[in-house]
Scaffold this active site. Structure first.
Site, short mmCIF file in Angstrom:
data_model
loop_
_atom_site.label_atom_id
_atom_site.label_comp_id
_atom_site.label_asym_id
_atom_site.label_seq_id
_atom_site.Cartn_x
_atom_site.Cartn_y
_atom_site.Cartn_z
N GLU A 40 -6.17 -10.75 -1.45
CA GLU A 40 -7.01 -10.59 -0.24
C GLU A 40 -8.48 -10.55 -0.63
OE1 GLU A 40 -5.59 -7.30 2.15
OE2 GLU A 40 -3.50 -7.76 1.75
N GLU A 53 0.79 -1.24 0.00
CA GLU A 53 0.00 0.00 0.00
C GLU A 53 0.82 1.29 0.00
OE1 GLU A 53 -2.76 -0.53 3.25
OE2 GLU A 53 -3.48 -2.42 2.47
O1 9MR Z 1 -7.53 -8.44 8.20
C1 9MR Z 1 -6.61 -7.66 8.94
C2 9MR Z 1 -7.24 -7.22 10.24
O2 9MR Z 1 -7.46 -8.34 11.08
C3 9MR Z 1 -6.37 -6.21 10.94
O3 9MR Z 1 -7.05 -5.70 12.07
C4 9MR Z 1 -6.02 -5.10 10.00
C5 9MR Z 1 -5.14 -4.12 10.72
O4 9MR Z 1 -4.35 -3.37 9.96
O5 9MR Z 1 -5.38 -5.61 8.84
C6 9MR Z 1 -6.22 -6.46 8.11
O6 9MR Z 1 -5.57 -6.91 6.93
C7 9MR Z 1 -5.24 -5.93 5.96
C8 9MR Z 1 -4.04 -6.41 5.20
O7 9MR Z 1 -3.01 -6.72 6.06
C9 9MR Z 1 -3.59 -5.38 4.16
N1 9MR Z 1 -4.67 -5.01 3.29
C10 9MR Z 1 -5.90 -4.62 3.92
C11 9MR Z 1 -6.35 -5.71 4.90
C12 9MR Z 1 -7.68 -5.40 5.49
O8 9MR Z 1 -7.58 -4.24 6.26
#
Ligand code: 9MR
Length: 371
Positions: free
Chosen positions: A259, A154
């Site tokens: 994802e 990102e």
């Molecule tokens: O799914 C993840 C969630 O459990 C966490 O709280 C969150 C915190 O930053 O991150 C989520 O995963 C993210 C991923 O690492 C990067 N892309 C976006 C995802 C959804 O937020």
């Protein structure tokens, strides 16, 4: 008598299993890896049904949170390896391809990473060295055991400009190049990926293509772009998604769907920026008691349309990973509004396969038979 009865039940169950439909893992074999993001409860086998679904239905895993900078490297010179070690061993034991997520991200990273003992931003040299140490420690610990890493996550805004993260503020865009170089030094055989959300947005997609070109011109290894594919009922469109695939493919870039989920809920926001947060209202949480059949059918169609597109581009899509196993555990129950009930993934709150899974399996089988 009882033993004979129990035995026949067992034989019946076993034969039902073998004549039963194929798994997603089997159906997608030869097209792309089919993965799922897992959490520590699943790695620890807290619910054996979930563990069985992961090991049967999928061919790849990625850690939803376990390997991010904050949990694995909470303080300078202090690493917490237990969970990540178990996660990698779980993948190996169950013959699942393991991906690492993620080395450098502006989110879920300790504040210490960017500041000195007085709380002031560190110099570019110090930040670069901290990045090197972090990446080197994590990647070399699992050297040879992880197929590939989301090296940078990102780095762009949706309009294609660089996100003004601490990494960017202190090092400029070169932080991305450094991250790829350090990861390659630590495990020369590991695949390396750039990962982002809303890759379907034209300006962002163009910026990513440009980044890959620059990285390659600088001699960096980069194997694929990860398109997170956190989707909604109406966005991105199928056309926009296909256009992004075409752009990446034309530029000679491989793609990972990293994802994937499709939120069924109304959304006040289209991105996956984890700091986005909106107030709860009952209106924004319409399916607490279940999803009406007509809406469910629309969701099924959207999933199948997207899955069909993934198959169509399977010459350049190397993996499709779903972000979470069941509706119970999905991050979308709390994003971008806390406490809602979403239904974005392939298994329901009772760990049952949704009907769309059968459709996906048939689609994959059909696609393969026509090749
Ligand atoms: O799914 C993840 C969630 O459990 C966490 O709280 C969150 C915190 O930053 O991150 C989520 O995963 C993210 C991923 O690492 C990067 N892309 C976006 C995802 C959804 O937020």
């Amino acid at each position: 008598m009882k033993t004979i009865f129990a035995l026949s039940v067992l034989i019946l169950m076993a034969s039902l299993d073998t004549i039963g439909q194929k798994t997603l893992r089997e159906a997608t074999k030869g097209e792309f890896l089919f993965g799922v993001a897992v959490n520590m409860k699943q790695v620890n086998g807290v619910n054996p049904i979930e563990t069985e679904l992961i090991t049967k239905e999928f061919s790849a895993i990625v850690p939803e949170n376990i390997m991010k900078p904050q949990p694995i490297h909470p303080e300078e010179n202090k690493y917490k390896w237990d969970d990540a070690d178990k996660f990698v061993a779980f993948g190996e034991k169950n013959n699942l391809t393991v991906t690492g997520h993620c080395l450098i991200w502006h989110s879920q990273i300790g504040k210490w990473f960017f500041v000195d003992e007085n709380g002031k931003d560190v110099s570019p040299e110090i930040l670069k060295e901290r990045m090197r140490q972090h990446i080197n420690a994590v990647v070399s610990r699992y050297k040879g055991r992880i197929k590939g890493w989301d090296v940078v996550n990102e780095a762009f805004e949706d309009n294609g400009t660089y996100r003004k993260s601490k990494f960017y503020q202190i090092l400029g865009k070169d932080f991305i190049k450094y991250a790829f170089q350090f990861a390659h030094e630590a495990d020369p055989n590991a695949e390396l990926y750039y990962n982002d959300y809303n890759v379907e947005t034209p300006a962002k997609c163009d910026a990513i293509v440009q980044l890959v070109k620059e990285l390659k011109a600088d001699g960096c290894r980069i194997d694929a772009v990860g398109s997170q594919a956190h989707m909604h009922m109406n966005s991105p469109t199928l056309d926009a998604t296909e256009t992004s695939f075409k752009k990446l493919k034309t530029a000679g870039i491989h793609i990972l769907i990293t994802e994937w989920d499709i939120s069924i809920l109304p959304s006040p926001y289209d991105g996956a920026n984890v700091s986005a947060n909106f107030d709860y209202s009952r209106e924004m949480d319409p399916y607490r008691e279940g999803v009406p059949e007509a809406v469910q059918q629309q969701w099924n169609k959207r999933m199948l349309d997207m899955f069909g597109l993934f198959l169509k581009y399977s010459d350049v899509i190397d993996r499709v990973t779903v972000w979470g196993l069941t509706d119970n555990g999905t991050w979308l129950n709390n994003f971008p509004i806390r406490g809602r009930k979403d239904y974005p993934v392939l298994f329901d709150r009772n760990n049952q396969r949704k009907s769309v899974v059968d459709g996906m399996i048939k689609m994959a089988e059909n696609y393969k038979s026509k090749k």
